[in-house]
Design a protein around this motif. Structure first.
Motif, PDB file in Angstrom:
ATOM      1  N   ASP A  67      22.655 -76.544  27.866  1.00 30.45           N
ATOM      2  CA  ASP A  67      23.168 -76.933  26.552  1.00 30.45           C
ATOM      3  C   ASP A  67      22.043 -77.019  25.527  1.00 30.45           C
ATOM      4  OD1 ASP A  67      25.699 -77.017  27.566  1.00 30.45           O
ATOM      5  OD2 ASP A  67      25.925 -79.200  27.450  1.00 30.45           O
TER       6      ASP A  67
ATOM      7  N   VAL B 192      21.823 -74.915  22.036  1.00 32.93           N
ATOM      8  CA  VAL B 192      21.737 -75.568  20.728  1.00 32.93           C
ATOM      9  C   VAL B 192      20.597 -74.976  19.896  1.00 32.93           C
ATOM     10  CG1 VAL B 192      21.147 -77.769  19.623  1.00 32.93           C
ATOM     11  CG2 VAL B 192      22.883 -77.704  21.410  1.00 32.93           C
TER      12      VAL B 192
ATOM     13  N   LEU C 130      21.739 -71.940  17.783  1.00 29.38           N
ATOM     14  CA  LEU C 130      22.890 -72.087  16.891  1.00 29.38           C
ATOM     15  C   LEU C 130      22.453 -72.530  15.500  1.00 29.38           C
ATOM     16  CD1 LEU C 130      25.337 -73.966  19.302  1.00 29.38           C
ATOM     17  CD2 LEU C 130      25.211 -71.507  18.849  1.00 29.38           C
TER      18      LEU C 130
ATOM     19  N   GLN D 257      27.402 -74.399  13.598  1.00 29.71           N
ATOM     20  CA  GLN D 257      27.725 -74.119  14.994  1.00 29.71           C
ATOM     21  C   GLN D 257      27.313 -75.276  15.897  1.00 29.71           C
ATOM     22  OE1 GLN D 257      25.549 -70.434  15.211  1.00 29.71           O
ATOM     23  NE2 GLN D 257      27.456 -69.236  15.344  1.00 29.71           N
ATOM     24  N   ARG D 258      26.196 -75.930  15.571  1.00 30.35           N
ATOM     25  CA  ARG D 258      25.753 -77.085  16.367  1.00 30.35           C
ATOM     26  C   ARG D 258      26.769 -78.216  16.310  1.00 30.35           C
ATOM     27  NH1 ARG D 258      19.576 -76.798  14.372  1.00 30.35           N
ATOM     28  NH2 ARG D 258      18.923 -75.223  15.859  1.00 30.35           N
TER      29      ARG D 258
ATOM     30  N   PHE E 288      29.655 -77.146  18.428  1.00 34.73           N
ATOM     31  CA  PHE E 288      29.253 -77.172  19.836  1.00 34.73           C
ATOM     32  C   PHE E 288      29.216 -78.611  20.341  1.00 34.73           C
ATOM     33  CE2 PHE E 288      26.128 -77.291  23.287  1.00 34.73           C
ATOM     34  CZ  PHE E 288      26.664 -76.320  24.129  1.00 34.73           C
TER      35      PHE E 288
END
Length: 138
Positions: free
Chosen positions: A98, A102, A105, A109-110, A113
């Motif tokens: 993960d 991250v 991104l 997007q973070r 996510f």
């Protein structure tokens, strides 16, 4: 002509309504059965599924079912102790994966996510089934 079709329509309607009622009752029964089978602690669910599978495939007698359940219950604590290092390693690998995702991104997007990851953690048993409560049996 109209009076001849009416009994046929009534009969067809009763047949259809009976089928719908039967399907609804069967669905309710199956959901209750699933809840009772999967509602317990993971060890008990695992034992039940394994014993049921063996009972069907091996035609176990009632006495054999009781004895096999006893064996599985006796070894359940050992199974949990054996799996703990794997579970811890998988959780560490999941976190590092993960973290790497991250990094690539963008900001929006973070956020999405992170929301996705929170949903994943809130599943009934989290990312992995919880260990049984209390110390493992000796």
């Amino acid at each position: 002509m109209k009076s001849r079709l009416l009994p046929a329509f009534v009969l067809a309607g009763v047949f259809v309504l009976g089928g719908v009622a039967g399907a609804g009752a069967m669905r309710a029964y199956m959901l209750q059965d699933l809840r009772s089978r999967f509602g317990g602690p993971p060890g008990e669910v695992r034992t039940h599924l394994r014993v049921e599978s063996m009972r069907r495939h091996l035609d176990l007698t009632a006495d054999q079912v009781v004895r096999v359940e006893s064996i599985f219950r006796d070894t359940d604590g050992e199974l949990e102790r054996t799996m703990k290092p794997c579970r811890d390693g998988l959780e560490a690998l999941h976190k590092s994966t993960d973290d790497r995702i991250v990094e690539i991104l963008d900001a929006s997007q973070r956020v999405r996510f992170q929301e996705f990851a929170e949903k994943r953690k809130r599943r009934p048993h989290g990312p992995f089934p919880p260990p049984p409560p209390g110390p493992p049996p000796e």
